[in-house]
Design a protein around this motif. Structure first.
Motif, mmCIF file in Angstrom:
data_model
loop_
_atom_site.group_PDB
_atom_site.id
_atom_site.type_symbol
_atom_site.label_atom_id
_atom_site.label_comp_id
_atom_site.label_asym_id
_atom_site.label_seq_id
_atom_site.Cartn_x
_atom_site.Cartn_y
_atom_site.Cartn_z
ATOM 1 N N ASN A 16 0.795 -1.232 0.000
ATOM 2 C CA ASN A 16 0.000 0.000 0.000
ATOM 3 C C ASN A 16 0.825 1.277 0.000
ATOM 4 O OD1 ASN A 16 -2.670 -1.093 -0.065
ATOM 5 N ND2 ASN A 16 -2.230 -1.921 1.979
ATOM 6 N N ARG A 43 -1.752 4.175 0.838
ATOM 7 C CA ARG A 43 -3.174 3.803 0.849
ATOM 8 C C ARG A 43 -3.564 3.228 2.213
ATOM 9 N NH1 ARG A 43 -4.470 0.174 -4.210
ATOM 10 N NH2 ARG A 43 -3.244 -1.315 -3.038
ATOM 11 N N GLN A 45 -5.839 1.875 5.364
ATOM 12 C CA GLN A 45 -7.057 1.055 5.416
ATOM 13 C C GLN A 45 -7.788 1.178 6.733
ATOM 14 O OE1 GLN A 45 -6.160 -2.946 3.345
ATOM 15 N NE2 GLN A 45 -4.258 -1.795 3.471
ATOM 16 N N LYS A 89 -9.142 5.481 -1.231
ATOM 17 C CA LYS A 89 -10.101 4.573 -1.881
ATOM 18 C C LYS A 89 -10.175 3.179 -1.249
ATOM 19 C CE LYS A 89 -8.611 5.549 -6.174
ATOM 20 N NZ LYS A 89 -7.944 6.851 -6.028
ATOM 21 N N GLN A 90 -9.148 2.813 -0.484
ATOM 22 C CA GLN A 90 -9.192 1.494 0.165
ATOM 23 C C GLN A 90 -10.147 1.492 1.365
ATOM 24 O OE1 GLN A 90 -7.561 -0.644 -1.934
ATOM 25 N NE2 GLN A 90 -5.898 -1.258 -0.603
ATOM 26 N N ASN B 47 -7.144 -1.600 -7.261
ATOM 27 C CA ASN B 47 -7.458 -0.306 -6.650
ATOM 28 C C ASN B 47 -6.327 0.714 -6.720
ATOM 29 O OD1 ASN B 47 -9.488 1.232 -5.638
ATOM 30 N ND2 ASN B 47 -9.842 -0.031 -3.830
ATOM 31 N N TRP B 48 -5.382 0.520 -7.610
ATOM 32 C CA TRP B 48 -4.363 1.554 -7.872
ATOM 33 C C TRP B 48 -4.791 2.327 -9.116
ATOM 34 C CZ3 TRP B 48 -0.401 3.117 -4.933
ATOM 35 C CH2 TRP B 48 0.122 2.253 -3.983
#
Lengths: 475, 338
Positions: A16, A43, A45, A89-90, B47-48
């Motif tokens: 991530n 990213r 979570q 977005k995660q 999701n990237w």
């Protein structure tokens, strides 16, 4: 800028975090004209992970730019000072749907259309629906105070925010607002975050109000030979006390573009208006639709089509839904740029503003489309140009300045629903210099190290063309 | 890229990307609205943003304008695509995403990059060069070439390969494979089936959906605590990708039935649905031999946008399975540790 990638990987996991140029370059732009490279993409979570990232960034004074779908049109998520893009977005779980309390609790990465798909079986919906609802995240919509086609009846994101959890610049988690429909218990801090474009905190959870899904929806479409007539019809519908659930305008440039892009075969008239009414009693919907139809006819609207059928409504509305992207198809050699794209004007000024936009464009030899949620006073324009010609960017700058001066002179606002970011900062600052010191004080109190999406809105550069690289190869 | 490749790349810099450069005007037309995210199976898996069509176009634009130099990381992204064309077909700006991608791939291969992504690879040790895979590929990406005297091998055209994976499920030796990571390899699909059935004990049916006809209507956001359906949806790319062992694996893991949803015969991009139809007829016969009701396998066709029809078909199938109950043979064999 030295960023400890290993430390970030320990916080969110190796998969991530990226500092690969393949990711950095992709996250360097959004739907705006701007581009600037970040140093890393992270990213998270969970809330705890966001807190740890913020503590690390605050200690080391590393800019943090929260990002949803990256569909912003003004450069909100373009990392002008580099730093970390916080891709939210995660965090995309719908945590709670409560029909009893008429609210949902969601993580910020939940996509608007996904939320509505989940609500539909309950007979409920979340009304703010920007044209990008298929990808737009709730976090991004909060950041921009997005609204969309149904704002004329249902309002904007700010009208649905009941509460939220926000991680501040120092990593502290705060609970703002409430779970109740209304509250009068201190400052409405949850509303302060709405429209703050990621400059005050990172939204990690939001509690949003929802509405019952109306049983009936009827859409009407009508054609006008004069743009001014269409503008006057819209103003008249609003001031007549009608309650449209949608009232959209699309001018000739937009019509030609969607015809080319989607083979819709719409009549290439000066303007088309789309009006919709909804409700649980069909007679009431019929009444509203009939009232709006008569007003359109009074202003020379012709060829009126009406439909309750979902498939037919979708067909009639498809051109408007995909208009933004279709504009690049208007004429060979020119493309659609996201400039001066969402001013808001008072209802009484819709027709004169639409006319003025045409006049400014013609005088400066620039092509501009006029469309938008005009029932809410939202006028979208897009400037179409050959991005390789430097002179066209100069023309665009001139047009934009003139356009915003006019909008502000009639009591309008720089941005109605997309936010200020970078592109719209110069005209907004020119118009609202009076509130900039107050905004800067708030920013300083919450983010003393200026790490949260720095140099945006009131702190953005005065020259939007030179603020970052343009994402087009000019010259 | 090796050292020699790098030297070649720098020496030939002016001529690099000669195919991709012709697309600069089209790349400018992409307004980067990002609406293509909704339709991209790779993005929904990884999701990237760099896996989205928009992301790939950005990278190609950056390379042809000289803003970025190609790296292995960029090449890996460019070679990850299943050519479902959901993006190209739905782009209102009319950007021919996959055509641009194909030219960029050819340019990068010519520049000497190692490529893998979603491209299939053949394990020479396992491959008997039977040639079954060659006619399976509609894009003529596989061919039998001479390797030496009386020796042959299967060659993959890495520009033409669309990553649909039909050859993977057709290969009798299990010699053709794709890289893990995009949730479409057989082990990954097996894992998905197992996880779905383990997480939801009330799940009756596994439904394999074709990416081309049905994927756009499926969700990206998660609502794990809210949605407990008696069926689990798995996107298997083309329905032709549903290998027999995947179906049997679902039964073994406890599914009461398996449904395969593919494009109508004349609409399949890869002609994979014909292969599935033949395969499932044989599988139904196998079930009969095992005294298991053959109607526990269902194949149906759905065009793009027919999600309502799909929902109804799934509901009907689940109702039928509820009447049939669990598979008795399986129940019995489980008791005895089978």
């Amino acid at each position: 800028m030295k960023i400890d990638i290993d430390k970030l990987k320990k916080i969110v996991g190796g998969d991530n975090v990226s500092d690969d140029v393949a990711d950095l370059y992709v996250y360097s732009s959004d739907a705006s004209v701007h581009q600037a490279l970040p140093s890393a993409i992270v990213r998270p979570q969970s809330i705890e992970q966001v807190q740890k990232i913020m503590r690390y960034a605050n200690k080391n004074k590393i800019p943090i730019v929260p990002r949803g779908a990256g569909s912003g049109t003004s450069g909100h998520t373009v990392p002008i000072d580099g730093g970390i893009i916080l891709d939210m977005k995660q965090m995309n779980r719908i945590l709670e749907i409560s029909p009893e309390d008429m609210l949902v609790r969601v993580e910020p990465g939940v996509v608007d259309d996904d939320l509505n798909r989940a609500l539909k079986p309950y007979g409920l919906f979340y009304p703010p629906a920007p044209a990008s609802s298929r990808i737009a995240t709730i976090g991004g919509e909060i950041a921009a105070n997005a609204s969309g086609v149904r704002s004329v009846k249902y309002g904007a994101t700010r009208d649905y925010v009941l509460g939220m959890k926000v991680v501040l610049a120092n990593g502290k988690l705060v609970n703002l607002g409430s779970n109740t429909r209304v509250h009068s218990s201190g400052y409405q801090l949850e509303r302060l975050i709405v429209g703050s474009e990621g400059t005050l905190g990172v939204v990690v959870e939001a509690t949003m109000g929802i509405r019952p899904l109306p049983k009936f929806r009827c859409l009407g479409v009508t054609n006008f030979d004069k743009l001014e007539d269409a503008g006057n019809a819209i103003s008249d519908i609003i001031s007549s006390g009608s309650q449209p659930s949608m009232l959209e305008l699309m001018d000739k440039i937009g019509i030609i573009a969607v015809n080319k892009a989607m083979d819709l075969n719409l009549p290439e008239v000066a303007a088309i208006i789309m009006f919709e009414a909804d409700g649980n009693v069909k007679k009431a919907v019929d009444f509203e639709i009939d009232k709006m139809k008569k007003i359109c006819e009074k202003h020379n609207g012709t060829g009126i089509e009406l439909s309750y059928d979902v498939a037919e409504r979708t067909r009639l509305f498809s051109g408007r839904k995909k208009l933004f992207a279709s504009l690049s198809k208007y004429k060979e050699g020119i493309i659609c740029t996201d400039l001066a794209d969402d001013m808001g004007v008072p209802n009484s000024k819709i027709a004169v503003t639409a006319k003025k936009i045409n006049e400014i464009a013609e005088r400066n030899n620039v092509i501009m489309a006029v469309y938008g949620h005009c029932g809410s006073g939202v006028i979208h324009t897009k400037i179409m140009l050959d991005p390789k010609k430097k002179s066209q960017w100069k023309d665009a700058e001139k047009v934009i300045e003139e356009l915003y001066d006019y909008v502000h002179s009639v009591g309008g606002v720089t941005s109605a629903e997309h936010g200020i970011g970078l592109s719209k900062a110069p005209p907004w600052k020119k118009a609202r210099g009076d509130i900039i010191p107050m905004m800067r004080s708030i920013k300083k109190a919450l983010d003393p190290n200026n790490i949260l999406n720095p140099h945006k809105i009131m702190d953005a550069p005065d020259d939007w063309v030179g603020a970052t690289n343009l994402r087009y190869k000019v010259g | 890229m090796g050292l020699l490749g790098k030297i070649f790349y720098i020496r030939e810099k002016g001529n690099n990307f000669k195919r991709s450069k012709k697309w600069e005007g089209e790349l400018n037309k992409c307004i980067r609205c990002g609406y293509c995210y909704e339709l991209c199976p790779l993005f929904k898996t990884n999701n990237w943003e760099s896996d989205t069509p928009r992301g790939k176009l950005l990278l190609i634009y950056g390379m042809i304008t000289g803003e970025i130099e190609p790296t292995q990381g960029i090449v890996d992204k460019i070679f990850q695509c299943f050519y479902c064309k959901n993006c190209s077909d739905n782009c209102s700006a009319g950007v021919p995403v996959t055509d641009i991608l194909t030219d960029a791939r050819a340019d990068l291969i010519e520049a000497g990059f190692e490529v893998e992504g979603t491209i299939v690879k053949v394990d020479e040790d396992l491959c008997s060069v039977c040639g079954v895979c060659v006619p399976v590929c509609k894009y003529e990406a596989l061919s039998i070439e001479e390797k030496g005297k009386d020796q042959h091998e299967i060659i993959v055209d890495k520009v033409e390969c669309r990553g649909c994976g039909l050859c993977v499920s057709a290969c009798p030796s299990g010699a053709i494979s794709q890289k893990d990571g995009c949730e479409i390899t057989l082990p990954e699909l097996h894992m998905k089936v197992s996880n779905l059935l383990k997480e939801n004990k009330d799940m009756k049916a596994i439904v394999f959906c074709c990416n081309w006809s049905l994927f756009p209507g499926m969700q990206l956001s998660e609502s794990p605590t809210l949605v407990k359906t008696p069926y689990g949806l798995i996107v298997s790319m083309c329905s032709g990708r549903v290998a027999p062992e995947l179906v049997l694996n679902a039964f073994e893991e406890g599914a009461w039935g398996v449904m395969v949803a593919g494009c109508p015969p004349e609409e399949c991009d890869h002609d994979g649905n014909y292969k599935t139809r033949r395969r499932l007829v044989l599988l139904k016969n196998v079930l009969k031999e095992l005294n298991i009701e053959p109607e526990r396998i269902k194949l149906d066709w759905f065009s793009t946008g027919e999600s309502a029809k799909l929902s109804k078909a799934i509901d009907d199938f689940v109702k039928k399975l509820e009447k049939l109950g669990p598979i008795k043979k399986m129940e019995a064999s489980k008791k005895f540790g089978g």
